[in-house]
Design a protein around this motif. Structure first.
Motif, PDB file in Angstrom:
ATOM      1  N   ARG A   1     -36.040  28.496  24.927  1.00 26.78           N
ATOM      2  CA  ARG A   1     -36.516  27.826  26.141  1.00 26.78           C
ATOM      3  C   ARG A   1     -35.345  27.416  27.023  1.00 26.78           C
ATOM      4  O   ARG A   1     -35.371  27.622  28.248  1.00 26.78           O
TER       5      ARG A   1
ATOM      6  N   THR B   1     -34.538  28.724  30.944  1.00 26.58           N
ATOM      7  CA  THR B   1     -34.423  27.785  32.060  1.00 26.58           C
ATOM      8  C   THR B   1     -32.991  27.726  32.597  1.00 26.58           C
ATOM      9  O   THR B   1     -32.777  27.551  33.802  1.00 26.58           O
TER      10      THR B   1
ATOM     11  N   PHE C   1     -39.546  27.053  39.016  1.00 22.95           N
ATOM     12  CA  PHE C   1     -40.864  27.149  38.384  1.00 22.95           C
ATOM     13  C   PHE C   1     -41.403  25.732  38.289  1.00 22.95           C
ATOM     14  O   PHE C   1     -40.650  24.741  38.349  1.00 22.95           O
TER      15      PHE C   1
ATOM     16  N   VAL D   1     -42.692  24.406  32.112  1.00 26.01           N
ATOM     17  CA  VAL D   1     -42.455  25.346  31.017  1.00 26.01           C
ATOM     18  C   VAL D   1     -43.074  24.783  29.747  1.00 26.01           C
ATOM     19  O   VAL D   1     -43.066  23.568  29.530  1.00 26.01           O
TER      20      VAL D   1
ATOM     21  N   LEU E   1     -43.654  30.196  31.663  1.00 33.41           N
ATOM     22  CA  LEU E   1     -43.214  29.555  32.898  1.00 33.41           C
ATOM     23  C   LEU E   1     -44.347  29.658  33.900  1.00 33.41           C
ATOM     24  O   LEU E   1     -44.850  30.753  34.169  1.00 33.41           O
TER      25      LEU E   1
ATOM     26  N   PRO F   1     -43.405  30.810  38.606  1.00 32.64           N
ATOM     27  CA  PRO F   1     -42.009  31.198  38.806  1.00 32.64           C
ATOM     28  C   PRO F   1     -41.817  31.843  40.181  1.00 32.64           C
ATOM     29  O   PRO F   1     -42.712  32.521  40.698  1.00 32.64           O
TER      30      PRO F   1
ATOM     31  N   TRP G   1     -47.705  33.030  36.636  1.00 31.09           N
ATOM     32  CA  TRP G   1     -47.009  32.713  35.382  1.00 31.09           C
ATOM     33  C   TRP G   1     -46.400  33.966  34.788  1.00 31.09           C
ATOM     34  O   TRP G   1     -46.790  35.091  35.113  1.00 31.09           O
TER      35      TRP G   1
END
Length: 335
Positions: free
Chosen positions: A29, A33, A48, A51, A64, A67, A82
């Motif tokens: 993750r 990001t 975005f 998450v 996400l 985005p 997404w």
């Protein structure tokens, strides 16, 4: 007593696996990001709305929402409702990227197209290890359509693009197939003689093996792209109504990207292809008659005036169609 030990082992294994899953999930993750943050540092719009991570215990699934990416330098932008990243918990190097079935938006300056596709997903398989060598990369979808201002640009019933490593690490099998490819009204109107052709192509397929000067791995992003050294085109095939086009052959590519070799081409109903090329502006009016006469002569040598069996010859940086010189050969260089 044995039962208690077994229960303790099971509990310990479950706790250890859970700890690993959460740590690995957090790492994935954070990597995703952080990539968005890096693009922002480069001057992009990259954001975005939120998450989330799921998939315990066998997978990691990172979603996400909303985005959006935009490069102000070349004026391109993309956004979707997404995207999802899914990988086995045991090895994150096998990623599946799934896209929302709701329309995605792709912009180039003031032109915006929407992409709608069922089960659109990209697959990435990397070998374990520091180099992260590419084993397989694929893009697949069910029925798909690209539109602009409510007008359809292109559509198809399936889409399949695959790049897969062979037994030779530097060589990759590359294949592509689109079932039911349907050109939009703009493309059909550009090729005026295509009005009498069916709505959809019968066949649109590619099968080849490309060998590079090094395997595709993390150095392709961090240092330089692998460059092609050999292309073995097993088959490129297009069938659209009465139009047929087949190609096969081999090319060697030097360090400057200059190809040498031959590509055999067979074209059926080639006169319609000339008319379409002329209507599309690819063949000037003054060239239509000379090209038609030359190809008519060559077709006559083959015994079937409606079919051409020719060869694209790549020599010394130039390309010729049979005896007809076409000009400088394209440079095969990956930037």
């Amino acid at each position: 007593m044995r039962m208690r030990r077994l229960i303790r082992v099971i509990i310990f294994a479950a706790l250890a696996w859970s700890a690993y899953w959460f740590v690995a999930g957090y790492g994935l993750r954070n990597a995703i990001t952080s990539w968005f943050d890096q693009q922002q540092d480069l001057g992009w719009q990259a954001d975005f709305s939120d998450v989330a991570t799921a998939g315990y215990p066998a997978h990691h699934l990172t979603r996400l929402n909303n985005p959006a990416l935009a490069d102000p330098v070349n004026g391109t932008a993309w956004s979707a409702d997404w995207i999802e990243f899914q990988s086995p918990a045991i090895w994150p190097g096998r990623q599946v990227l799934r896209f929302a079935e709701t329309p995605q938006r792709l912009s180039y300056y003031d032109q915006t197209s929407t992409i709608e596709a069922d089960a659109l997903q990209a697959e990435l398989q990397l070998q374990p290890g520091v180099a992260l060598m590419l084993e397989k990369m694929a893009l697949t979808a069910g029925p798909w359509m690209i539109t602009e201002d409510t007008e359809t640009l292109a559509a198809g019933s399936t889409l399949g693009l695959i790049m897969e490593q062979t037994a030779v690490p530097e060589a990759y099998m590359i294949s592509g197939k689109v079932d039911g490819f349907t050109p939009g009204d703009d493309l059909r109107s550009l090729m005026k003689s295509a009005a009498s052709l069916p709505q959809a192509f019968d066949t649109l397929e590619l099968d080849m093996v490309a060998t590079f000067d090094k395997p595709w791995d993390r150095s392709a992003l961090e240092q330089s792209r692998p460059q092609p050294t050999q292309i073995d085109l097993n088959l490129a095939e297009i069938k659209w109504g009465e139009l047929r086009l087949f190609a096969a052959g081999e090319l060697d590519v030097d360090t400057q990207g200059i190809p040498t070799g031959e590509i055999a081409i067979k074209a059926e109903n080639w006169r319609d292809m000339i008319a379409m090329a002329n209507a599309a502006g690819a063949l000037p009016d003054q060239a239509v008659d000379p090209v038609t006469r030359a190809l008519n002569f060559l077709a006559g040598l083959g015994g079937n005036p409606n079919a051409l069996d020719l060869q694209l010859n790549f020599r010394d940086g130039f390309v010729a169609l049979g005896p007809l010189p076409l000009g400088p050969a394209p440079l095969l260089i990956l930037r």
